[in-house]
Each structure stands twice: as C-alpha cells, then as structure tokens.
Design an enzyme around this catalytic site. Structure first.
Site, short mmCIF file in Angstrom:
data_model
loop_
_atom_site.label_atom_id
_atom_site.label_comp_id
_atom_site.label_asym_id
_atom_site.label_seq_id
_atom_site.Cartn_x
_atom_site.Cartn_y
_atom_site.Cartn_z
N LYS A 36 0.81 -1.23 0.00
CA LYS A 36 0.00 0.00 0.00
C LYS A 36 0.84 1.26 0.00
O LYS A 36 0.40 2.29 -0.51
CB LYS A 36 -0.97 0.01 1.19
CG LYS A 36 -2.08 -1.00 1.03
CD LYS A 36 -3.28 -0.67 1.90
CE LYS A 36 -4.39 -1.66 1.62
NZ LYS A 36 -5.57 -1.44 2.45
N LYS A 79 -4.04 -10.43 -7.08
CA LYS A 79 -5.22 -10.56 -6.22
C LYS A 79 -6.35 -9.64 -6.70
O LYS A 79 -6.07 -8.51 -7.10
CB LYS A 79 -4.79 -10.16 -4.80
CG LYS A 79 -5.74 -10.55 -3.70
CD LYS A 79 -5.17 -10.14 -2.35
CE LYS A 79 -5.14 -8.64 -2.18
NZ LYS A 79 -4.89 -8.19 -0.81
N LYS A 95 -9.81 -3.89 -4.45
CA LYS A 95 -10.59 -2.67 -4.65
C LYS A 95 -9.75 -1.61 -5.35
O LYS A 95 -10.29 -0.71 -5.97
CB LYS A 95 -11.01 -2.10 -3.29
CG LYS A 95 -12.07 -2.90 -2.57
CD LYS A 95 -12.33 -2.27 -1.21
CE LYS A 95 -13.36 -3.01 -0.42
NZ LYS A 95 -13.48 -2.51 0.96
P1 TYM Z 1 -10.23 -5.79 3.78
O1 TYM Z 1 -11.26 -4.75 4.02
O2 TYM Z 1 -9.11 -5.48 2.84
O3 TYM Z 1 -10.91 -7.11 3.25
C1 TYM Z 1 -12.02 -7.68 3.91
C2 TYM Z 1 -11.92 -9.20 3.85
O4 TYM Z 1 -11.89 -9.65 2.50
C3 TYM Z 1 -10.79 -10.54 2.33
N1 TYM Z 1 -10.28 -10.40 0.95
C4 TYM Z 1 -10.13 -11.40 0.10
N2 TYM Z 1 -10.36 -12.72 0.21
C5 TYM Z 1 -10.11 -13.50 -0.86
N3 TYM Z 1 -9.66 -13.01 -2.05
C6 TYM Z 1 -9.41 -11.68 -2.22
N4 TYM Z 1 -8.99 -11.22 -3.38
C7 TYM Z 1 -9.65 -10.82 -1.11
N5 TYM Z 1 -9.51 -9.49 -0.92
C8 TYM Z 1 -9.90 -9.24 0.34
C9 TYM Z 1 -9.77 -10.10 3.35
O5 TYM Z 1 -8.87 -11.14 3.66
C10 TYM Z 1 -10.65 -9.74 4.52
O6 TYM Z 1 -10.98 -10.89 5.26
N6 TYM Z 1 -7.25 -5.70 7.76
C11 TYM Z 1 -8.54 -6.13 7.26
C12 TYM Z 1 -9.71 -5.57 8.03
C13 TYM Z 1 -9.65 -5.78 9.51
C14 TYM Z 1 -9.87 -6.98 10.19
C15 TYM Z 1 -9.75 -6.67 11.58
C16 TYM Z 1 -10.14 -8.29 9.79
C17 TYM Z 1 -9.43 -4.82 10.43
N7 TYM Z 1 -9.49 -5.35 11.69
C18 TYM Z 1 -9.92 -7.64 12.56
C19 TYM Z 1 -10.30 -9.25 10.78
C20 TYM Z 1 -10.19 -8.93 12.15
C21 TYM Z 1 -8.69 -5.68 5.84
O7 TYM Z 1 -8.07 -4.76 5.40
O8 TYM Z 1 -9.64 -6.31 5.15
#
Ligand code: TYM
Length: 338
Positions: A114, A197, A200
C-alpha cells in the site's frame, strides 16, 4: 471448551468485491450457525489509513453494513458495529503499540504494497494498522478470525502481540486468535490477470465483480475475463500454471459450496466458451438477491443506523471491561474506583 468467539471486519472503502465476499463474508454467514458469539465490524478507523472523503466514508460505512446484512449476517444473532463507535479499540491499540517491535511491522507485506515506492511519505496509521487490527481482535478475546488469505500475516502478528502481553504481565490474559481461512476461494484473483489478487484498488473495474454490479455487468465481466486456450482439465494438477482457469473454477466452486475437484469432474473437457456461461448463471443467481437487498436497505438508512447503534452498545459492553482489566494489569491507577 469455552465458547468460540468470532470477530472479523471489512474496510468501508469502495464497494465490496467477490474476493471480500467469497474469502470472508460468505464464511461469516455460515459461522453464525455454529452457536458462536459473532462480532462483525465495519472497520472505519482502518479505512482512514488512506485519505477518505467524509461523505464517501459515511456512505461506505452504511453500504458495507447493508452488504453484511444482505449477504445473511443476522443482526439478531451477530453484533454488527462501526469500529470507531467503540473507543476501546483505539485505546487498546496504544497499549499494544508499546509492545510491538517495529522490525515486525517492517515485514508486513500489506504495508509494503500500500505504501509503494513512497513509504517515507505514508502516514503512521498505515504503518501501525496491524496493531489496531490486533486490538480489534484481542479486545473481544476472539478465538477465531475468518478472513481471506491476505490477512494471515496480520493475524500472526496479533498472536505474537497477545503472547508478548501475557508474558510481560504474567497471565494468560489475551487469547491468541486462530485464523479461519475457509472455502475454495481464500484468494480470489483478478479477472484480468490470474497472478494478481482481486482488489478494490485495481484501476480496472473489469478486474473485479462487485456486490453492486448489475446482472449485465457481471455477465460482461465474466465473458471478458482472461483465460487460456486449453479445455478444462480433469484434475486439480491440470490447473497448475493456469492461474486464470484455476481462479474461475475456484470461484464457481465457492459460489456453489463445492470443491474445485468436484467441479472438474463435471466440467472437464469443456472449453471456456461453454464454461463461462455456466459461471455467469451461477454468479448472477447467487449475487443478484444480495445486490437487490442491499439497494433496498440503502433506500432507508434508518434501519442500518439502528442496527449499528445497537451493535455498538453491545460491543462496548464487551470491550470496556477488557480494556479496564488490561490497564489494571499494566499498573494504571484507576482513579474512578472508590
Ligand atoms: P479488507 O477490508 O481489505 O478485506 C475484507 C476481507 O476480505 C478478504 N479479501 C479477500 N479474500 C479473498 N480473495 C481476495 N482477493 C480478497 N480481498 C480481500 C480479506 O482477507 C478480509 O478478510 N485488515 C482487514 C480488516 C480488519 C480486520 C480486523 C479483519 C481490520 N481489523 C480484525 C479481521 C479482524 C482488511 O483490510 O480487510
């Protein structure tokens, strides 16, 4: 064994895509059936680690909540809340930051991705992001965290931070959380490039299917998805070195709650010209009701706001005593105590 506590979250930035849905959200819905305590947060404090327009942040926070509910997260059974409404997350983050080695943060691949070439100019929040994520989880003493594969490294760090705290204060206070990386699509790849991957932030909207795409858009994106020229193989082995084929098969399997192996038994020998329309049908049948329900919910946001307010109350009731106990263990004087 004591009760399972599930916690996870998604950032309210842009629309959710098929990776978010298959890698995480769909599994959250299934986990509700196991009788665990489930907390699903809209992690708005994480979203602001990159600049956000205030109106967009407000809208996305509601829209992600709508997506949770439309996909089947039941506010009667699960606690849905905005992260920023529980001050304990930020409070605990500071406490945990003091025992997180920067060397460990330096190894986080998401920060490297990022911040790009401009790491020196990126905000402290982006760098410290995994510590806030650890606080999100540890504050509820969550035992299991359902996420996609890309969050595995952050969870490993959360486990380490929990152990450091416990070791330092001589008590098994925090629970090292287990990642729950489930299903056939733990890493959904871009429709334009099977080695990247689905994300967004990809500049090409054709690289991802989102939860607000119309049926026509979904069909167009799948029709135009990159593939190779070979027919589909009989075994998983045959998908090796064929990232786009592997991705489309995994998506199809995950949507149907089946395995890629099982799917290959059915589609081996087919050309993509035959398989893609099958995938279009399954994707639309699965996603269209979610998209429709989301739109209905967004039509009157008062219901969403009530759910978030009630969720925040419940989350605060769980989080506040944990922060209080952690601070007491650390030696802070509790001046409000008589
Ligand atoms: P975020 O918002 O980027 O993504 C949300 C969830 O979607 C999953 N994900 C994917 N899974 C499979 N293939 C993909 N291409 C893909 N892109 C995204 C992510 O693994 C995630 O589960 N850091 C986290 C948010 C967060 C969080 C937490 C998660 C903050 N605090 C506590 C769990 C527990 C994040 O940026 O997710």
């Amino acid at each position: 064994m004591s009760q399972k506590i599930i916690l996870s979250g998604m950032q309210p930035t842009n629309n959710l895509h098929l990776g978010n849905y298959l890698g995480a959200l769909k599994n959250w819905v299934n986990l509700q059936k196991e009788g665990a305590k489930c907390l699903y947060s809209v992690v708005d404090l994480h979203a602001i680690t990159l600049p956000q327009d205030p109106d967009s942040l407000r809208r996305s926070t509601r829209e992600i909540t709508a997506a949770y509910i439309a996909a089947g997260v039941d506010p009667e059974r699960s606690i849905i809340f905005p992260q920023s409404a529980v001050a304990g997350h930020s409070q605990l983050m500071w406490l945990l930051a003091t025992m997180t080695q920067v060397g460990k943060l330096n190894r986080m691949t998401q920060f490297k991705d990022k911040s790009g070439k401009n790491a020196e100019k990126s905000g402290l929040g982006l760098y410290a992001y995994p510590v806030l994520m650890a606080a999100d989880i540890l504050i509820y003493k969550a035992t299991h965290v359902p996420v996609g594969e890309d969050q595995k490294q952050h969870l490993e760090l959360a486990r380490e931070i929990a152990s450091t705290f416990n070791h330092r204060y001589g008590e098994e206070f925090f629970v090292p959380p287990e990642p729950y990386i489930m299903g056939e699509a733990t890493r959904v790849m871009s429709l334009r490039d099977g080695t990247q991957k689905m994300s967004k932030s990809d500049p090409s909207d054709m690289s991802r299917i989102t939860l607000v795409d119309s049926a026509d858009t979904i069909a167009k994106k799948i029709r135009k998805a990159k593939t190779d020229t070979e027919p589909l193989p009989e075994t998983i082995e045959g998908l090796k070195e064929r990232p786009e084929a592997q991705n489309l098969v995994a998506i199809y399997a995950a949507l149907l709650d089946r395995t890629s192996e099982d799917i290959l038994n059915e589609i081996a020998g087919k050309q993509f010209s035959e398989f893609k329309p099958m995938l279009v049908d399954v994707a639309i049948a699965h996603l269209e009701p979610i998209t429709k329900r989301m739109a209905e919910l967004m039509g009157d946001v008062s219901e969403i706001d009530t759910i978030l307010r009630q969720g925040a109350e419940k989350a605060n009731a769980l989080a506040n005593p944990v922060v209080k106990d952690a601070m007491e263990l650390m030696g802070f004087l509790n001046v409000s105590q008589k």
